[in-house]
Enzyme design. Structure first.
Site, mmCIF file in Angstrom:
data_model
loop_
_atom_site.group_PDB
_atom_site.id
_atom_site.type_symbol
_atom_site.label_atom_id
_atom_site.label_comp_id
_atom_site.label_asym_id
_atom_site.label_seq_id
_atom_site.Cartn_x
_atom_site.Cartn_y
_atom_site.Cartn_z
ATOM 1 N N LYS A 5 -17.682 -5.917 6.812
ATOM 2 C CA LYS A 5 -16.418 -6.631 6.634
ATOM 3 C C LYS A 5 -15.709 -6.689 7.985
ATOM 4 O O LYS A 5 -15.351 -5.641 8.542
ATOM 5 C CB LYS A 5 -15.557 -5.883 5.603
ATOM 6 C CG LYS A 5 -14.456 -6.718 4.989
ATOM 7 C CD LYS A 5 -13.847 -5.982 3.802
ATOM 8 C CE LYS A 5 -12.596 -6.676 3.324
ATOM 9 N NZ LYS A 5 -11.988 -6.014 2.184
ATOM 10 N N ARG A 13 -2.187 -6.065 -8.326
ATOM 11 C CA ARG A 13 -1.106 -7.030 -8.124
ATOM 12 C C ARG A 13 -1.105 -8.068 -9.247
ATOM 13 O O ARG A 13 -0.215 -8.125 -10.051
ATOM 14 C CB ARG A 13 -1.249 -7.708 -6.757
ATOM 15 C CG ARG A 13 -0.918 -6.803 -5.592
ATOM 16 C CD ARG A 13 -1.422 -7.338 -4.303
ATOM 17 N NE ARG A 13 -2.869 -7.490 -4.353
ATOM 18 C CZ ARG A 13 -3.641 -7.785 -3.329
ATOM 19 N NH1 ARG A 13 -3.112 -8.002 -2.160
ATOM 20 N NH2 ARG A 13 -4.944 -7.880 -3.471
ATOM 21 N N HIS A 46 0.846 -1.205 0.000
ATOM 22 C CA HIS A 46 0.000 0.000 0.000
ATOM 23 C C HIS A 46 0.877 1.250 0.000
ATOM 24 O O HIS A 46 0.633 2.198 -0.757
ATOM 25 C CB HIS A 46 -0.870 0.056 1.262
ATOM 26 C CG HIS A 46 -1.934 -0.994 1.368
ATOM 27 N ND1 HIS A 46 -2.103 -1.769 2.489
ATOM 28 C CD2 HIS A 46 -2.893 -1.391 0.495
ATOM 29 C CE1 HIS A 46 -3.129 -2.585 2.312
ATOM 30 N NE2 HIS A 46 -3.617 -2.391 1.101
ATOM 31 N N SER A 53 -2.924 -7.706 2.987
ATOM 32 C CA SER A 53 -3.177 -7.534 4.431
ATOM 33 C C SER A 53 -3.578 -8.872 5.043
ATOM 34 O O SER A 53 -3.173 -9.188 6.169
ATOM 35 C CB SER A 53 -4.290 -6.512 4.663
ATOM 36 O OG SER A 53 -3.920 -5.257 4.178
HETATM 37 O O1 PNS Z 1 -8.848 -2.772 0.632
HETATM 38 P P1 PNS Z 1 -10.169 -3.192 0.068
HETATM 39 O O2 PNS Z 1 -10.995 -3.915 1.121
HETATM 40 O O3 PNS Z 1 -10.051 -3.971 -1.206
HETATM 41 O O4 PNS Z 1 -10.949 -1.832 -0.275
HETATM 42 C C1 PNS Z 1 -12.223 -1.854 -0.845
HETATM 43 C C2 PNS Z 1 -12.848 -0.456 -0.869
HETATM 44 C C3 PNS Z 1 -12.819 0.156 0.520
HETATM 45 C C4 PNS Z 1 -12.064 0.428 -1.803
HETATM 46 C C5 PNS Z 1 -14.304 -0.631 -1.364
HETATM 47 O O5 PNS Z 1 -14.949 -1.585 -0.582
HETATM 48 C C6 PNS Z 1 -15.097 0.665 -1.337
HETATM 49 O O6 PNS Z 1 -14.943 1.498 -2.201
HETATM 50 N N1 PNS Z 1 -15.949 0.824 -0.297
HETATM 51 C C7 PNS Z 1 -16.788 2.004 -0.131
HETATM 52 C C8 PNS Z 1 -18.248 1.687 -0.471
HETATM 53 C C9 PNS Z 1 -18.499 1.888 -1.940
HETATM 54 O O7 PNS Z 1 -18.305 2.952 -2.485
HETATM 55 N N2 PNS Z 1 -18.964 0.808 -2.591
HETATM 56 C C10 PNS Z 1 -19.239 0.808 -4.015
HETATM 57 C C11 PNS Z 1 -17.989 0.420 -4.783
HETATM 58 S S1 PNS Z 1 -18.417 -0.099 -6.360
#
Ligand code: PNS
Length: 160
Positions: free
Chosen positions: A42, A91, A18, A129
Site C-alpha cells: 500500500k 463511519r 482516529h 486520511s
Molecule cells: O487504516 P487501514 O488501511 O484501513 O488499516 C487496515 C489494517 C492495517 C487494519 C489492515 O490492513 C491489517 O490488519 N493489516 C495487517 C495484515 C493482516 O492482518 N491482514 C489480514 C486482515 S484480514
C-alpha cells in the site's frame, strides 16, 4: 486482569477521527496500543517512521496509549501485545463490508480475539486520511481534521 485493546490502521496520517476512537477506547480498556501497519503493497505518503512520530505527537495528551508499528498479521501483533480486542471505527455503511470481512478473517486466524466496532462521532463521519491528503495537497484548510502537529507535517510534506 489488564484489558488491552489494539487500534490498528495505516494512519497515513492519523486524523482527529482516529484520535476520537483511540481516546474513547481508553475509557473502556486499561491500555490501548495503536498498531501502525507496515504494508509494503500500500503506497503511503508518509514513511512508517513518520507515521509513528506523527501518532506519538498526536496522542501526547492521552494516558494509557502507546504507539507501535507492526508488519505481518494483525492477529499476531495483537496476541504478542496481550490484547483481547481489536477496536475499529465505523463511519458509514460503506466501511461495513470490508470491516465485516476483516473481522471474520481475523476471528478465523485467532479465535481468542474479538473485533469491537465503535461508531465514529458525527463530526468525523466524513473524515478519512485520503481526503486529508487530497485537501492538503491542493493547499486547502485541514484545521479541524488533524492535530496541529500533523497539520505542520502535512504542510512541510507538500511544500517540497
Ligand atoms: O487504516 P487501514 O488501511 O484501513 O488499516 C487496515 C489494517 C492495517 C487494519 C489492515 O490492513 C491489517 O490488519 N493489516 C495487517 C495484515 C493482516 O492482518 N491482514 C489480514 C486482515 S484480514
Amino acid at each position: 486482569m489488564t484489558q488491552i485493546a489494539i487500534c490498528p490502521g495505516s494512519f497515513d496520517p492519523i486524523t482527529l477521527g482516529h484520535l476520537d476512537i483511540i481516546e474513547r477506547s481508553t475509557y473502556i480498556y486499561d491500555k490501548v496500543v495503536v498498531g501502525i501497519a507496515d504494508n509494503p503493497s500500500k503506497a503511503a505518503l508518509f514513511s512508517l517512521d513518520e507515521r509513528v512520530e506523527m501518532a506519538k505527537e498526536a496522542v501526547a495528551g492521552l494516558g494509557n496509549v502507546t504507539i507501535e508499528s507492526f508488519e505481518g498479521l494483525l492477529t499476531v501483533f495483537a496476541r504478542a501485545n496481550g490484547a483481547r480486542a481489536i477496536v475499529k471505527g465505523l463511519r458509514a455503511i460503506s466501511d461495513f463490508e470490508h470491516e465485516f470481512q476483516m473481522a471474520h478473517l481475523n476471528k478465523k486466524l485467532d479465535n481468542t480475539l474479538e473485533t469491537v466496532f465503535m461508531m465514529a462521532s458525527p463530526e468525523y463521519m466524513f473524515l478519512s486520511s485520503s481526503a486529508v491528503k487530497e485537501i492538503a495537497g491542493f493547499g486547502g484548510d485541514i484545521s479541524g481534521l488533524v492535530a496541529e502537529t500533523t497539520q505542520a507535517r502535512l504542510r512541510r510534506k507538500f511544500a517540497r
